[in-house]
Each structure stands twice: as C-alpha cells, then as structure tokens.
Scaffold this motif. Sequence first.
Motif, PDB file in Angstrom:
ATOM      1  N   ASP A  45       0.812  -1.218   0.000  1.00  0.00           N
ATOM      2  CA  ASP A  45       0.000   0.000   0.000  1.00  0.00           C
ATOM      3  C   ASP A  45       0.847   1.271   0.000  1.00  0.00           C
ATOM      4  O   ASP A  45       0.327   2.373   0.193  1.00  0.00           O
ATOM      5  N   SER A  46       2.155   1.146  -0.225  1.00  0.00           N
ATOM      6  CA  SER A  46       3.021   2.329  -0.302  1.00  0.00           C
ATOM      7  C   SER A  46       2.652   3.162  -1.519  1.00  0.00           C
ATOM      8  O   SER A  46       2.542   2.637  -2.629  1.00  0.00           O
ATOM      9  N   ILE A  47       2.478   4.440  -1.313  1.00  0.00           N
ATOM     10  CA  ILE A  47       2.095   5.334  -2.411  1.00  0.00           C
ATOM     11  C   ILE A  47       3.343   6.028  -2.955  1.00  0.00           C
ATOM     12  O   ILE A  47       4.097   6.660  -2.217  1.00  0.00           O
ATOM     13  N   PHE A  48       3.535   5.901  -4.263  1.00  0.00           N
ATOM     14  CA  PHE A  48       4.692   6.481  -4.949  1.00  0.00           C
ATOM     15  C   PHE A  48       4.276   7.742  -5.707  1.00  0.00           C
ATOM     16  O   PHE A  48       3.113   7.926  -6.070  1.00  0.00           O
ATOM     17  N   VAL A  49       5.269   8.581  -5.969  1.00  0.00           N
ATOM     18  CA  VAL A  49       5.128   9.708  -6.893  1.00  0.00           C
ATOM     19  C   VAL A  49       6.232   9.586  -7.926  1.00  0.00           C
ATOM     20  O   VAL A  49       7.392   9.320  -7.582  1.00  0.00           O
ATOM     21  N   SER A  50       5.881   9.765  -9.200  1.00  0.00           N
ATOM     22  CA  SER A  50       6.901   9.710 -10.246  1.00  0.00           C
ATOM     23  C   SER A  50       6.420  10.486 -11.464  1.00  0.00           C
ATOM     24  O   SER A  50       5.299  11.002 -11.485  1.00  0.00           O
ATOM     25  N   ASP A  51       7.288  10.562 -12.473  1.00  0.00           N
ATOM     26  CA  ASP A  51       6.929  11.282 -13.692  1.00  0.00           C
ATOM     27  C   ASP A  51       5.891  10.499 -14.483  1.00  0.00           C
ATOM     28  O   ASP A  51       5.589   9.340 -14.186  1.00  0.00           O
ATOM     29  N   SER A 335       1.489  14.791   3.363  1.00  0.00           N
ATOM     30  CA  SER A 335       0.631  14.330   4.455  1.00  0.00           C
ATOM     31  C   SER A 335      -0.769  13.989   3.959  1.00  0.00           C
ATOM     32  O   SER A 335      -1.316  12.932   4.276  1.00  0.00           O
ATOM     33  N   ASP A 336      -1.359  14.875   3.161  1.00  0.00           N
ATOM     34  CA  ASP A 336      -2.736  14.677   2.704  1.00  0.00           C
ATOM     35  C   ASP A 336      -2.885  13.438   1.828  1.00  0.00           C
ATOM     36  O   ASP A 336      -3.922  12.760   1.868  1.00  0.00           O
ATOM     37  N   TRP A 337      -1.867  13.144   1.018  1.00  0.00           N
ATOM     38  CA  TRP A 337      -1.948  12.019   0.086  1.00  0.00           C
ATOM     39  C   TRP A 337      -1.220  10.779   0.598  1.00  0.00           C
ATOM     40  O   TRP A 337      -1.117   9.778  -0.117  1.00  0.00           O
ATOM     41  N   ASN A 338      -0.713  10.840   1.826  1.00  0.00           N
ATOM     42  CA  ASN A 338      -0.022   9.691   2.446  1.00  0.00           C
ATOM     43  C   ASN A 338       1.088   9.138   1.548  1.00  0.00           C
ATOM     44  O   ASN A 338       1.241   7.920   1.392  1.00  0.00           O
ATOM     45  N   ILE A 339       1.864  10.033   0.976  1.00  0.00           N
ATOM     46  CA  ILE A 339       2.927   9.628   0.054  1.00  0.00           C
ATOM     47  C   ILE A 339       4.070   8.982   0.825  1.00  0.00           C
ATOM     48  O   ILE A 339       4.510   9.495   1.858  1.00  0.00           O
ATOM     49  N   SER A 340       4.547   7.849   0.324  1.00  0.00           N
ATOM     50  CA  SER A 340       5.607   7.091   0.988  1.00  0.00           C
ATOM     51  C   SER A 340       6.955   7.209   0.288  1.00  0.00           C
ATOM     52  O   SER A 340       8.002   7.224   0.948  1.00  0.00           O
ATOM     53  N   TYR A 341       6.938   7.267  -1.053  1.00  0.00           N
ATOM     54  CA  TYR A 341       8.183   7.272  -1.822  1.00  0.00           C
ATOM     55  C   TYR A 341       8.065   8.216  -3.017  1.00  0.00           C
ATOM     56  O   TYR A 341       6.982   8.399  -3.579  1.00  0.00           O
ATOM     57  N   VAL A 342       9.215   8.770  -3.396  1.00  0.00           N
ATOM     58  CA  VAL A 342       9.321   9.554  -4.626  1.00  0.00           C
ATOM     59  C   VAL A 342      10.370   8.885  -5.504  1.00  0.00           C
ATOM     60  O   VAL A 342      11.516   8.689  -5.077  1.00  0.00           O
ATOM     61  N   ALA A 343       9.977   8.497  -6.709  1.00  0.00           N
ATOM     62  CA  ALA A 343      10.907   7.920  -7.683  1.00  0.00           C
ATOM     63  C   ALA A 343      11.256   9.014  -8.688  1.00  0.00           C
ATOM     64  O   ALA A 343      10.418   9.427  -9.488  1.00  0.00           O
ATOM     65  N   VAL A 370      15.267   6.629  -5.642  1.00  0.00           N
ATOM     66  CA  VAL A 370      14.038   6.491  -4.866  1.00  0.00           C
ATOM     67  C   VAL A 370      14.282   7.066  -3.478  1.00  0.00           C
ATOM     68  O   VAL A 370      15.232   6.672  -2.787  1.00  0.00           O
ATOM     69  N   PHE A 371      13.419   8.002  -3.089  1.00  0.00           N
ATOM     70  CA  PHE A 371      13.509   8.636  -1.777  1.00  0.00           C
ATOM     71  C   PHE A 371      12.314   8.212  -0.934  1.00  0.00           C
ATOM     72  O   PHE A 371      11.169   8.301  -1.385  1.00  0.00           O
ATOM     73  N   ARG A 372      12.599   7.754   0.280  1.00  0.00           N
ATOM     74  CA  ARG A 372      11.520   7.428   1.212  1.00  0.00           C
ATOM     75  C   ARG A 372      11.165   8.670   2.014  1.00  0.00           C
ATOM     76  O   ARG A 372      12.038   9.427   2.444  1.00  0.00           O
ATOM     77  N   VAL A 373       9.889   8.885   2.206  1.00  0.00           N
ATOM     78  CA  VAL A 373       9.424  10.007   3.018  1.00  0.00           C
ATOM     79  C   VAL A 373       9.601   9.665   4.491  1.00  0.00           C
ATOM     80  O   VAL A 373       9.172   8.601   4.946  1.00  0.00           O
TER      81      VAL A 373
END
Length: 381
Positions: A45-51, A335-343, A370-373
Amino acid sequence: MILSFFALPIFLTPFQGRTIQSFYQVMNDPGYETISWAKENTHNDSIFVSDAHYGWWLSGFAQRPTLSAVDPQFLTLEREFEPAQVANNLLDTNYVVDNGLIQVREDGGYIGRHNPMFLAKLNWTYFPYPFFHFNNAENTILVKIDKRYELFDLMQLETSEMRIQNSSNQVSIQIKKSNDYLNYTQNITVYSGVRFVDLSIIIESDLLNVSIINANYLLHTKGELLEIENSVGFIDQGSKVLGQIIFDENQLRYTQVTVENPSGFYLTYLFNEKNNLKIDLSFGVFSVSDDPEIYQTEESRNNYLMQILYSNLLSYQEVLTNSTIEFFSYSEAISDWNISYVACRDFAIFPKFVADPGFHLVFINDEVAVFRVNSYFYKKE
C-alpha cells in the motif's frame, strides 16, 4: 498488433519483463531494476510519486499506487487532475501560489534554482509563463567580521524554517536561513485579486563585530529593459508579456548584466556597514496588447508600455478581481496524500530531496533515485 498487445500479461517475471522491454524499447534495465526493487522492498500500500511515463510502469509492474505527473492536456477524467497536479508540483518545487493573475513558485531552502520564480497567467495558454527568477546559489552577502571580509551565497546559509501561511485574502511563503554571522528571512506574499506580489527580505546580524557591506541578487528575466522612476520594466515583445519590479530607489543600485532575451539583471543593496536591512520589492507579470500598430515603431511601443508602467506605480496594490488563491505546499501534500516514496529520474532536482531531512535516499542507479518520506516530518496535526 493491437490484439497481440492486449493479450500480453500485465505482470511478468523479470526475464519476461526484459524481453518485453527489448521488444517495445520503452523501459531500460535501470528502470526495470528500480521497479523490481520497489516490488520487493516496499509495502503493497506504499504510495509512490513519479513522472508521467515511469509512474505508469511503477503502478503496473511494481503494483504500487502511484501519483503520476501527467500534463493536464493528456487527461480526460476530472478525478485525474488533482493527483497529477500534486505529482507535477512535488517533482518540480516546494511551494506554488496562484491567484489567477500571477503565479509564484518557490523551491525553498534546499536547492538553489527558483528562489522564487514569478510566472504570468496568459489568456492564450493553460501553462503559466515564467518571466522572473532568482537562484540562491548566485545571490551573495558581503560581511565584515572584525577586520576581515567574507562573502556568502544564500545556499551557504542553513535553512531553519520553511512554511506557508494562508488567510482568506493572502498567502505568504516564509523561509528562514542563518549561519554563525547572519540571519536571513524571506517573505513572499500573494494577495487575492492583486496583480503584483510582494517580496520582503530581512538581513541582520546579532553580533557586534559583524557589519554587512552589501547584498547582491542576480535576477534572471526575459525581455528588454525599460527604466522609470523607482521601477524597471521588461518587455518580451515576441510573447507580448510585460514584467515590472517596483522598489525603494534609495536602497538599490541595479545593473543590467546582459541585454539578450533571457537576460541577467543585478540588484545591489548597500548596507554601509550596518547590521540590518529590510528589502522590499513588488513583482508583476502580465499580458499586453498584441495590436501590431503599437509595435510599428519603437517610439509608439515605448509610449504604450510606459503608460502601463506609470499607471502601475499608482495602482499596483489595487484589487482587480475577487478570485480565490490556490496554493500548494509540498509538506501538506505529502501528508494529505499519504505519500511514501518519490521515484525521481531528473538528476537536476536531486538536491531538493537529498538535502531535505524529510526524505531519505533508499535506492539509486544510473537512471532512477528512490527517496523514502520520513513520515514523522509530515504528520497531520
């Protein structure tokens, strides 16, 4: 061909994945290596952000919910716009404030790039048009410590606080930095319905043996310089965009570094060996007429533009519309989107995450980091 593509399984073994990768030439080995790492080392359930492109693969192959930074022009469903905008902003900057007349983007204290950037809201394009920006790595303060002189750029000052404050009619971005000799506070304020943005800077020292000689800012801008009273304008004639800076002329000396478009413009503030100074500037960027008759001669063009600049000196604080202010704060979005990682695949913005204590680098190869929040930095209050 279409039928054969849809007949392929979505989730494949590493060997099958490399085969598909080679066939379609979409993803390379470092990209697939990162996806494999994410699938094996992060919670389901980890939420990622990427391009936009890589986010699709993360969601499909790694089976992780992903906010993808897709340009709005490629979206069709209303529910897709907000997560795409959050991803776009998070991968680009720390703060965005938009009142419908002007937009400000601020990278914060961890990267010297857009500190801040001022963008015009144009009626012929969805995308704001960047016109002015500072870079903290190029802005310097000269101080005298006892009998010796030292020069610091703003990236050498440690960031102690970054926050966004909002009310019904204005939003402010505040950044505080310091070192052993200086305290530096920057406030950017965007007002509802007002075309100009205020930039306020306080530079001070609490030490008796420290005096400040000057502060130098290199402003990157577009267009040709126009000078009037305690203001300067810049006209980008090709895009029909006019930018204006209003300042206290008693504090400032300015020099145009280059005349090309884009150009450089030095703002120099003289402290005269005082230990504190407040700098106040107002920035506006807006469309002007595209009537070809105005631009037939330099005289007719300058008369038209000077009238606008003079008028703004009297009215730049006026409220023109009752539009609301939209703002983005990266910490609130995480915080609002519960983001866990940024790729991240853009190495130019790596420092934004590397230097921020809210992120921790957990994986990197030739293409992806990959950066963990660090969630304790972004707990909801």
